[in-house]
Design an enzyme around this catalytic site. Structure first.
Site, PDB file in Angstrom:
ATOM      1  N   SER A 112     -25.793 -32.021 -18.661  1.00  0.00           N
ATOM      2  CA  SER A 112     -26.919 -32.954 -18.658  1.00  0.00           C
ATOM      3  C   SER A 112     -26.905 -33.719 -17.352  1.00  0.00           C
ATOM      4  O   SER A 112     -25.854 -34.199 -16.917  1.00  0.00           O
ATOM      5  CB  SER A 112     -26.808 -33.920 -19.844  1.00  0.00           C
TER       6      SER A 112
ATOM      7  N   HIS B 106     -31.470 -40.266  -9.671  1.00  0.00           N
ATOM      8  CA  HIS B 106     -32.391 -41.328  -9.256  1.00  0.00           C
ATOM      9  C   HIS B 106     -32.313 -41.506  -7.737  1.00  0.00           C
ATOM     10  O   HIS B 106     -31.389 -42.151  -7.228  1.00  0.00           O
ATOM     11  CB  HIS B 106     -32.019 -42.663  -9.920  1.00  0.00           C
TER      12      HIS B 106
ATOM     13  N   HIS C  78     -34.644 -35.168 -14.632  1.00  0.00           N
ATOM     14  CA  HIS C  78     -33.703 -34.980 -15.742  1.00  0.00           C
ATOM     15  C   HIS C  78     -33.681 -33.499 -16.099  1.00  0.00           C
ATOM     16  O   HIS C  78     -34.717 -32.839 -16.080  1.00  0.00           O
ATOM     17  CB  HIS C  78     -34.141 -35.804 -16.958  1.00  0.00           C
TER      18      HIS C  78
ATOM     19  N   ASN D 253     -31.262 -30.743 -18.841  1.00  0.00           N
ATOM     20  CA  ASN D 253     -30.068 -30.437 -19.616  1.00  0.00           C
ATOM     21  C   ASN D 253     -30.220 -29.094 -20.307  1.00  0.00           C
ATOM     22  O   ASN D 253     -31.328 -28.648 -20.610  1.00  0.00           O
ATOM     23  CB  ASN D 253     -29.729 -31.556 -20.606  1.00  0.00           C
TER      24      ASN D 253
ATOM     25  N   HIS E 141     -44.684 -46.604 -28.039  1.00  0.00           N
ATOM     26  CA  HIS E 141     -44.978 -48.034 -28.040  1.00  0.00           C
ATOM     27  C   HIS E 141     -45.739 -48.465 -26.786  1.00  0.00           C
ATOM     28  O   HIS E 141     -46.328 -49.542 -26.762  1.00  0.00           O
ATOM     29  CB  HIS E 141     -43.690 -48.850 -28.188  1.00  0.00           C
TER      30      HIS E 141
ATOM     31  N   GLY F  66     -19.198 -40.434 -28.374  1.00  0.00           N
ATOM     32  CA  GLY F  66     -19.095 -39.918 -27.019  1.00  0.00           C
ATOM     33  C   GLY F  66     -18.688 -40.994 -26.030  1.00  0.00           C
ATOM     34  O   GLY F  66     -18.585 -42.180 -26.365  1.00  0.00           O
ATOM     35  N   ARG F  67     -18.472 -40.592 -24.800  1.00  0.00           N
ATOM     36  CA  ARG F  67     -18.012 -41.523 -23.766  1.00  0.00           C
ATOM     37  C   ARG F  67     -19.209 -42.311 -23.237  1.00  0.00           C
ATOM     38  O   ARG F  67     -20.100 -41.754 -22.591  1.00  0.00           O
ATOM     39  CB  ARG F  67     -17.339 -40.746 -22.641  1.00  0.00           C
TER      40      ARG F  67
END
Length: 299
Positions: free
Chosen positions: A91, A95, A105, A107, A174, A258-259
């Site tokens: 993943s 930026h 992005h 993955n 939203h 996860g980390r």
């Protein structure tokens, strides 16, 4: 018959190739940070901060295991409840500092759930999407063309389906706006046999460098000022909102223990929120919403 070892080897090689390509553009070396997960598995985080081109970026490999699925994974698949599971993937989020260069992005991932005396349940997921701050139609067209080319060998129906899925997935309900110009997205994919599903996922992963690299090379040195940086930070806020509210990968990572450092490396380093801010009519900032943050067929 699945082959998780072949998938893992591919993912590790993909991480190496993408990092090498991005280092060649940036000129700075990515930090390597290996980690272990107490519940099972671990990963390798490759991170860059304050580079010559990238303000922040990460290309992460993870291979994690568990005895019980987190809610984000089991909610839509109740038949998986109580099964042991294994997930692996690469993943990345990059930026760039220059506001004219888009965030990206990508993955690709493989998931397997096991139970005694029952066949394993497996699927692939992944995709890539582009988030510009100042839009260029030729960049969106190039990115979408590479996505389409990666999928076409596996069936003409996949690209329009995965493109629509991406448009719908990376949408901030939203805010009633898209996160960017989209790309492709797929999940729970096992409708082809294992070998074909794996080959399709490899094709997506392999397409990333040619999809993003030329755009970054073209935009990274455009002159910009404080106005553009300020707008970029404002739009970064939308990226943060999506990842924390909607993104399945972020939720899965946090809920599965996860980390955290690796999961949240996707966040941009400089972010601003304003109350009811609106761009000047007919400005470049207004054109982003009017011309690019709308669902359209780019190729």
């Amino acid at each position: 018959m699945t082959d998780s070892t072949a998938v893992k080897n591919y993912l590790l090689d993909l991480q190496v190739r993408i990092v090498a390509a991005m280092e060649a553009i940036d000129g700075k070396t990515f930090l390597t940070d290996s980690w272990d997960r107490p519940e099972g598995g671990g990963g390798i985080s490759r991170v860059i901060e304050n580079g010559h081109v990238f303000e922040r970026g990460g290309v992460n490999f993870s291979h994690v295991k568990g005895n019980s699925l987190p809610p984000s994974a089991a909610a839509s698949r109740p038949e998986l409840a109580g099964r042991k599971w294994e997930a692996m993937g690469v993943s990345l989020v990059l930026h760039p500092r220059n506001p004219y260069a888009p965030t990206v992005h990508m993955n690709v991932r493989f998931f397997t759930a096991y139970a005694e005396n029952a066949p394993a349940i497996w699927w692939f997921g992944g995709g890539m999407d582009l988030t510009p701050y100042y839009g260029f139609a030729e960049d969106a067209q190039h990115f979408h063309q590479q996505c389409k080319d990666a999928l076409t060998p596996f069936g003409a129906v996949l690209h329009p389906r995965f493109k629509k899925w991406c448009d719908e997935y990376f949408y901030l309900k939203h805010r009633q706006e898209a996160r960017g110009v989209g790309g492709i997205f797929f999940d729970d994919f096992n409708e082809l046999d294992f070998a074909s599903s794996f080959a399709m996922t490899q094709s997506v992963g392999d397409a990333f460098i040619v999809a993003y690299g030329p755009i970054l090379e073209k935009r990274k040195d455009i002159a910009y000022g404080e106005r553009e940086r300020d707008f970029q930070a404002y739009r970064h806020g939308r990226y943060v909102e999506f990842n924390l509210v909607y993104d399945r990968g972020t939720l899965f990572g946090l809920q599965s223990g996860g980390r955290t450092e690796s999961i949240l490396m996707s966040m941009p380093p400089i972010v601003k929120w304003r109350y009811d801010w609106q761009p000047e009519p007919d400005s470049a900032e207004a054109q982003l919403a009017g011309n690019f943050l709308v669902h359209k067929e780019w190729v």
